[in-house]
Design a protein around this motif. Structure first.
Motif, mmCIF file in Angstrom:
data_model
loop_
_atom_site.group_PDB
_atom_site.id
_atom_site.type_symbol
_atom_site.label_atom_id
_atom_site.label_comp_id
_atom_site.label_asym_id
_atom_site.label_seq_id
_atom_site.Cartn_x
_atom_site.Cartn_y
_atom_site.Cartn_z
ATOM 1 N N VAL A 170 0.873 -1.172 0.000
ATOM 2 C CA VAL A 170 0.000 0.000 0.000
ATOM 3 C C VAL A 170 0.914 1.227 0.000
ATOM 4 C CG1 VAL A 170 -1.804 1.232 1.257
ATOM 5 C CG2 VAL A 170 -1.751 -1.281 1.288
ATOM 6 N N VAL A 171 0.636 2.184 -0.870
ATOM 7 C CA VAL A 171 1.465 3.385 -0.976
ATOM 8 C C VAL A 171 0.662 4.586 -0.497
ATOM 9 C CG1 VAL A 171 2.785 4.861 -2.540
ATOM 10 C CG2 VAL A 171 2.736 2.380 -2.897
ATOM 11 N N HIS A 172 1.262 5.364 0.383
ATOM 12 C CA HIS A 172 0.577 6.535 0.932
ATOM 13 C C HIS A 172 0.567 7.689 -0.064
ATOM 14 C CE1 HIS A 172 4.370 8.648 1.741
ATOM 15 N NE2 HIS A 172 4.806 7.553 2.350
ATOM 16 N N GLU A 173 -0.281 8.664 0.229
ATOM 17 C CA GLU A 173 -0.365 9.870 -0.583
ATOM 18 C C GLU A 173 0.848 10.757 -0.318
ATOM 19 O OE1 GLU A 173 -4.057 11.745 0.339
ATOM 20 O OE2 GLU A 173 -5.225 9.996 -0.221
ATOM 21 N N ILE A 174 0.931 11.860 -1.028
ATOM 22 C CA ILE A 174 2.070 12.765 -0.903
ATOM 23 C C ILE A 174 2.225 13.304 0.517
ATOM 24 C CG2 ILE A 174 0.846 14.856 -1.586
ATOM 25 C CD1 ILE A 174 3.430 15.540 -3.232
ATOM 26 N N TYR A 175 1.168 13.313 1.303
ATOM 27 C CA TYR A 175 1.229 13.863 2.653
ATOM 28 C C TYR A 175 1.824 12.891 3.660
ATOM 29 C CZ TYR A 175 -1.882 17.023 0.279
ATOM 30 O OH TYR A 175 -2.412 17.879 -0.631
ATOM 31 N N GLY A 176 2.075 11.666 3.262
ATOM 32 C CA GLY A 176 2.651 10.683 4.165
ATOM 33 C C GLY A 176 1.595 9.760 4.741
ATOM 34 N N VAL A 177 1.988 9.019 5.756
ATOM 35 C CA VAL A 177 1.101 8.042 6.388
ATOM 36 C C VAL A 177 0.075 8.788 7.241
ATOM 37 C CG1 VAL A 177 0.954 6.094 7.961
ATOM 38 C CG2 VAL A 177 2.904 6.271 6.390
ATOM 39 N N GLU A 178 -1.179 8.609 6.886
ATOM 40 C CA GLU A 178 -2.298 9.246 7.585
ATOM 41 C C GLU A 178 -3.223 8.139 8.094
ATOM 42 O OE1 GLU A 178 -2.962 12.620 7.886
ATOM 43 O OE2 GLU A 178 -1.101 13.188 6.896
ATOM 44 N N PRO A 179 -4.092 8.446 9.065
ATOM 45 C CA PRO A 179 -4.980 7.423 9.616
ATOM 46 C C PRO A 179 -5.831 6.690 8.567
ATOM 47 C CG PRO A 179 -5.026 9.355 11.008
ATOM 48 C CD PRO A 179 -4.221 9.721 9.783
ATOM 49 N N ASP A 180 -6.281 7.393 7.525
ATOM 50 C CA ASP A 180 -7.143 6.727 6.549
ATOM 51 C C ASP A 180 -6.401 5.658 5.757
ATOM 52 O OD1 ASP A 180 -5.700 8.801 5.286
ATOM 53 O OD2 ASP A 180 -7.186 8.986 3.691
ATOM 54 N N ILE A 181 -5.113 5.851 5.478
ATOM 55 C CA ILE A 181 -4.377 4.834 4.729
ATOM 56 C C ILE A 181 -4.046 3.641 5.638
ATOM 57 C CG2 ILE A 181 -2.007 5.666 5.014
ATOM 58 C CD1 ILE A 181 -3.567 4.529 1.699
ATOM 59 N N LEU A 182 -3.908 3.888 6.945
ATOM 60 C CA LEU A 182 -3.734 2.777 7.884
ATOM 61 C C LEU A 182 -4.993 1.916 7.922
ATOM 62 C CD1 LEU A 182 -1.880 4.673 10.731
ATOM 63 C CD2 LEU A 182 -0.917 2.899 9.239
ATOM 64 N N ASP A 183 -6.158 2.537 7.771
ATOM 65 C CA ASP A 183 -7.415 1.781 7.693
ATOM 66 C C ASP A 183 -7.434 0.880 6.460
ATOM 67 O OD1 ASP A 183 -8.276 3.026 10.015
ATOM 68 O OD2 ASP A 183 -9.509 4.509 8.953
ATOM 69 N N VAL A 184 -6.837 1.351 5.369
ATOM 70 C CA VAL A 184 -6.762 0.537 4.140
ATOM 71 C C VAL A 184 -5.897 -0.693 4.388
ATOM 72 C CG1 VAL A 184 -5.940 0.508 1.752
ATOM 73 C CG2 VAL A 184 -7.200 2.496 2.607
ATOM 74 N N VAL A 185 -4.787 -0.522 5.088
ATOM 75 C CA VAL A 185 -3.923 -1.656 5.434
ATOM 76 C C VAL A 185 -4.714 -2.687 6.238
ATOM 77 C CG1 VAL A 185 -1.879 -2.325 6.775
ATOM 78 C CG2 VAL A 185 -1.807 -0.296 5.326
ATOM 79 N N ASP A 186 -5.461 -2.216 7.223
ATOM 80 C CA ASP A 186 -6.278 -3.121 8.043
ATOM 81 C C ASP A 186 -7.339 -3.829 7.199
ATOM 82 O OD1 ASP A 186 -4.858 -2.358 10.310
ATOM 83 O OD2 ASP A 186 -6.341 -0.851 10.896
#
Length: 105
Positions: A36-52
């Protein structure tokens, strides 16, 4: 379950990463996996939800923090906009590849 891991780099450094695995015993061949690759802003809570979410659906998921090696400003400088015309050069290269594949037959 989410856990923090380190991904070794050729220069001896490492990227910080978040990994989530499905619950239960892994299949004999191991879990299928996704990066999973994060957006330009870095690791944010919503992308951690995608990992889960991937883990909940049976995938091993890893999210490298692409800004964790070096300074964030230096990392952002590497993703600066491409020079004008670079898209046309890429398109021309892809057309050449298409022609090459078509002529191989």
């Amino acid at each position: 379950m989410r856990q923090q891991v380190r991904i070794p780099l050729p220069d001896g450094g490492a990227l910080a990463a978040t990994m989530a695995l499905p619950e239960g015993a892994a299949p004999v061949a191991g879990w299928p996996g996704v990066v999973v690759v994060h957006e330009i802003y870095g690791v944010e809570p919503d992308i951690l939800d995608v990992v889960d979410l991937f883990a909940e659906h049976g995938y091993a998921a890893v999210l490298p923090d692409l800004y964790s090696h070096g300074t964030r400003a230096g990392c952002l400088a590497r993703v600066r906009p491409r020079p004008p015309g670079s898209g046309r050069r890429v398109a021309a290269h892809l057309r050449l590849l298409d022609e090459h594949v078509a002529n191989r037959g």
